[in-house]
Design an enzyme around this catalytic site. Structure first.
Site, PDB file in Angstrom:
ATOM      1  CG  ASP A  39      -2.193   0.806   1.004  1.00  0.00           C
ATOM      2  OD1 ASP A  39      -2.346   1.398  -0.081  1.00  0.00           O
ATOM      3  OD2 ASP A  39      -3.038   0.834   1.917  1.00  0.00           O
TER       4      ASP A  39
ATOM      5  CD  GLU B 196       0.064   6.079  -3.353  1.00  0.00           C
ATOM      6  OE1 GLU B 196      -0.772   5.228  -3.713  1.00  0.00           O
ATOM      7  OE2 GLU B 196       0.308   6.360  -2.151  1.00  0.00           O
TER       8      GLU B 196
ATOM      9  CG  ASP C 207      -8.486   4.565  -0.589  1.00  0.00           C
ATOM     10  OD1 ASP C 207      -8.267   3.354  -0.678  1.00  0.00           O
ATOM     11  OD2 ASP C 207      -7.783   5.332   0.103  1.00  0.00           O
TER      12      ASP C 207
END
Length: 806
Positions: A481, A484, A545
């Site tokens: 996860d 970025e 998301d």
């Protein structure tokens, strides 16, 4: 009793999460706000009066044999011009402003070269200044082969003022004065061409042609690779883009960030590649930020502003399948993920304990919902979100035994983690003491968090040590996860700044976990959110998301289709959306989209478990998942076929039907492999208009009704989508099992969907050897008979025929 405790704990956590969101909502990362980790839009640097611009003007010293030469760049500056009450900024030729004048070129002459990679692929490189031997020799993580042998399929000929290279599939013309590159197909149709200032004399609009900028602030340089756009040309790709599918008329910033949603212009997965409806694709081989103005400012020019001081682009000629195959030959194709990954992943944010994970698995089996993965998200540590790679001893009595017990029942385990460490994390001092973090200019931590520096071999080894322990414990997959937020101003161990490393961070992150997983388990599997070019080698990735709304679902589909057009075979999404509880009707329709995707995971804010909704929804969920598991041989075979050709399993219609003009206009339907067409429902309706491409009929997978090509209004089936099969398709099925582990691949049903087709074909791939085999059937009366069984005794192939309703 256990179920009641499960519900009570869920209720407390859900209320806590809602309180957090009400107290401080998370919102999207807006551009041009000048805040932390905002995507870098470099287009302003090409509109500044302070900077100096160098237009690619003419070619000199060209050697046709090596296709190398030099480009003369003419210096320009912005000046204003006023006409009555209107002022414009014009680019005007400029003299040198350096001292001493004898030491610097007003119009520099710099290297340029073309490499012919294959009959469909050419590579164009140019420099804006001196390049050190060390930089020139550094291998690229984006390429699978940094020493590409030259293709011998191109033949050279000389034209007036031009050099012509011709292959069986394309023709490249390099003009000397003015310097210009033109790419044609094998029939002589112009596909694309560079923009020279002489192309723009017919307009008063100031246009920046093919050029580079030198910034006054620090003398850094960046290229503007300007190409002419043709009337009616459409542009697709650039990674997982959530805005309108056709990027023509948009500005796209390729800089990875956390969009906190799927309906804004920022992206988790920017990819510096696009394809055109004209029949070409382009890969910008760089890790710097890119801003592409795709005919937004001036409709006839695609201005690709590349942060890099050196230009390196690949051009690909052909239809979409050709382009994707060529692009993935350059940047890589994945190996097959394990069979179990194609099963259902049950997740939520989050299962906090061993008891909750076991209970979810038990109820999946009790309700007879096929499933293969239980994902523990952010809460398996002692403190939620505080990643320290250790199961919370207060809530996990014996994590290793739990993992083994789940595996014995047909479940693999996936664990969430991230490479950021807050000051309260017990690992923070260790990371700082060993110098494993990305530094700022002073050598300190740029943010409050310590971010692992994946250019540092010691940091990689430390991180691998944490992940390896989990994999050896029996964990099947690591959730990769975030990734970025590598600092732009960071100084990395390899000596580069974040300007060159920020976008590369997700690729390094993906690669480290995927390579380690393969080493320990022998399987090619991660579950990742962020990417860059080359990440498609390390499946798989999911769409982030998403909002649990109709528009969130549609934007998610656009993102998946766009990512597929940049070389990603596999992609998934949070079925039902991520943020807040999913309305049952949205969940019902999203479920159909989910089971007809390469991988299927229900995840997000609780509840996500189907038994927490109505009994009718539970029954539908079971039926949809049963259908997916029974068509597993189709999914597996199509995956093998797609990997070998660089194709997305879930693909835009024009990938399969490029010569049907209607397919280039559709962004709310898709092909699932080569045989299924899926049209999800994006509002609370039971039918919709569906465009059916090709010159053949289509058969409803759920009802057996037959439809002609073109526009049709079609009722959805029990699985809440329109799901159609190409007339003449053979769809392999398998007997239902509650886990892919228990599937009987020694008996495969070949279900024929045929109305008018006489000869039918399909594909089968057995997981035991991963070898794709074609099966052909011949019609005899009303029956279809298998011509031959390529598997012999390894698998019995039984032919059935789907019921057709004319």
């Amino acid at each position: 009793m256990k179920r009641q405790l499960f519900k009570n704990h869920f209720g407390k956590i859900f209320l806590a999460l809602i309180a957090v969101y009400l107290a401080g909502p998370v919102t999207a990362q807006l551009q041009n706000m000048n805040i932390l980790n905002e995507p870098l839009d470099i287009s302003e640097d090409f509109r500044s009066f302070r900077n100096t611009y160098y237009f690619a003007d003419r070619l000199v010293d060209f050697d046709p044999e090596t296709a190398t030469g030099k480009i003369v760049y003419e210096r320009h500056n912005y000046e204003t011009r006023k006409a009555f009450s209107n002022m414009v900024a014009a680019l005007i030729p400029a003299d040198a402003n350096e001292f001493p004048a004898s030491e610097y070129e007003a119009s520099p002459t710099l290297p340029f070269q073309v490499d012919f990679i294959s009959s469909r692929t050419v590579r164009i490189r140019a420099n804006s200044g001196f390049v050190t031997p060390q930089v020139a020799a550094e291998p690229s993580l984006m390429l699978v082969n940094n020493d590409m042998p030259p293709s011998t399929e191109w033949q050279y000929s000389r034209g007036e003022n031009k050099h012509i290279y011709t292959s069986p599939h394309a023709r490249l013309v390099i003009s000397e004065n003015p310097w210009k590159i033109e790419l044609f197909d094998e029939n002589g149709r112009l596909l694309t061409s560079t923009n020279h200032k002489s192309d723009n004399v017919t307009t008063w609009t100031p246009i920046m042609p093919f050029s580079w900028v030198r910034r006054a602030s620090d003398y850094t340089r960046s290229f503007n690779a300007a190409f002419n756009l043709q009337p009616g040309e459409r542009i697709f790709g650039f990674g997982e883009q959530f805005t309108e599918f056709n990027k023509r008329g948009q500005k796209v910033v390729l800089c990875t960030t956390d969009p906190n949603g799927t309906q804004n212009e920022t992206v988790y997965k920017p990819i510096p590649f696009f394809m055109s409806s004209r029949g070409y694709g382009m890969f910008m081989h760089t890790s710097t930020p890119i801003t592409a103005d795709i005919g937004k400012y001036f409709s006839g020019v695609n201005s690709i502003m590349i942060g890099d001081e050196d230009l390196d682009i690949f051009l690909f000629a052909g239809e979409p399948k050709d382009i994707l195959n060529e692009y993935t030959n350059v940047t890589g194709k994945p190996d097959m993920p394990p069979l179990w990954s194609f099963g259902f992943w049950m997740s939520r944010i989050t299962y906090f304990s061993e008891a909750e994970g076991r209970e979810a698995a038990r109820l999946l089996r009790e309700h007879q919902i096929p499933a293969d993965v239980i994902n523990f998200d952010t809460g398996w540590f002692e403190v939620d979100w505080r990643c320290d790679y250790e199961f919370a001893p207060s809530r996990f009595d014996d994590a290793e035994k739990m993992i083994a017990d789940l595996k014995a029942d047909g479940f693999h385990t996936c664990l969430w983690q991230l490479p950021y460490f807050t000051p309260r994390n017990r690992l923070f001092p260790e990371i700082v003491e060993q110098g494993l973090f990305v530094r700022n200019a002073k050598g300190n931590i740029p943010f409050e968090d310590a971010i692992l520096d994946f250019t540092n071999p010691d940091a990689i080894a430390w991180y691998e040590g944490k992940i390896e322990g989990l994999l050896r414990m029996g964990v099947g997959s690591i959730k990769v996860d975030f990734g970025e937020a590598a600092p732009y101003n960071g100084i990395y161990h390899n000596g580069r700044t974040g300007f060159y490393e920020h976008n590369l961070y997700p690729l390094r992150y993906n690669k480290i976990v995927a390579d380690l997983t393969r080493k320990i388990t022998g399987e090619n599997i991660i579950w990742a959110r962020s990417t860059w070019a080359g990440s498609q080698r390390y499946p798989l990735h999911w769409g982030g998301d998403a909002e649990p709304t109709n528009s969130g679902m549609k934007a998610t589909l656009r993102g998946g289709l766009s990512l597929g057009l940049t070389g990603f075979t596999f992609w998934s999404h949070d079925v039902g959306g991520f943020i807040q509880k999913t309305p049952e009707d949205v969940y019902r329709r999203w479920l159909a989209f989910g089971v007809m995707s390469s991988h299927t995971r229900a995840h997000g804010h609780p509840p996500k478990e189907p038994w927490e909704y109505s009994p009718e929804f539970l029954d539908l969920f079971r039926h949809a998942m049963n259908t997916r598991y029974k068509m597993m041989p189709y999914i597996y075979a199509q995956s093998r076929y797609s990997i070998d050709r660089g194709l997305p399993l879930m693909r835009a219609l024009f990938v399969e039907y490029p010569n049907d003009p209607g397919t280039w206009l559709i962004d709310d339907q898709y092909m699932f492999g080569s045989e299924f067409l899926v049209a999800p429902l994006f509002e609370e309706v039971e039918s919709r208009d569906v465009y059916l491409p090709g010159d053949h009929k289509w058969i409803d997978y759920q009802t057996g009704k037959v439809y002609n090509p073109g526009w049709n209004h079609i009722e959805a089936g029990e699985i809440a989508a329109v799901i159609l099969v190409r007339d003449g398709a053979v769809i392999p099925h398998i007997a239902l099992a509650q886990s892919t582990r228990d599937m009987d691949w020694s008996n495969i049903e070949l279900r024929v969907f045929a109305d008018e087709a006489t000869n039918t074909t399909g594909m089968v791939c057995l997981p035991s050897d991963n070898k794709l085999e074609k099966v052909s059937l011949t019609r005899r009366g009303e029956e279809y008979r298998l011509d031959s069984n390529p598997f012999g005794r390894k698998s019995n192939l039984t032919v059935t025929r789907a019921v057709i309703k004319r």
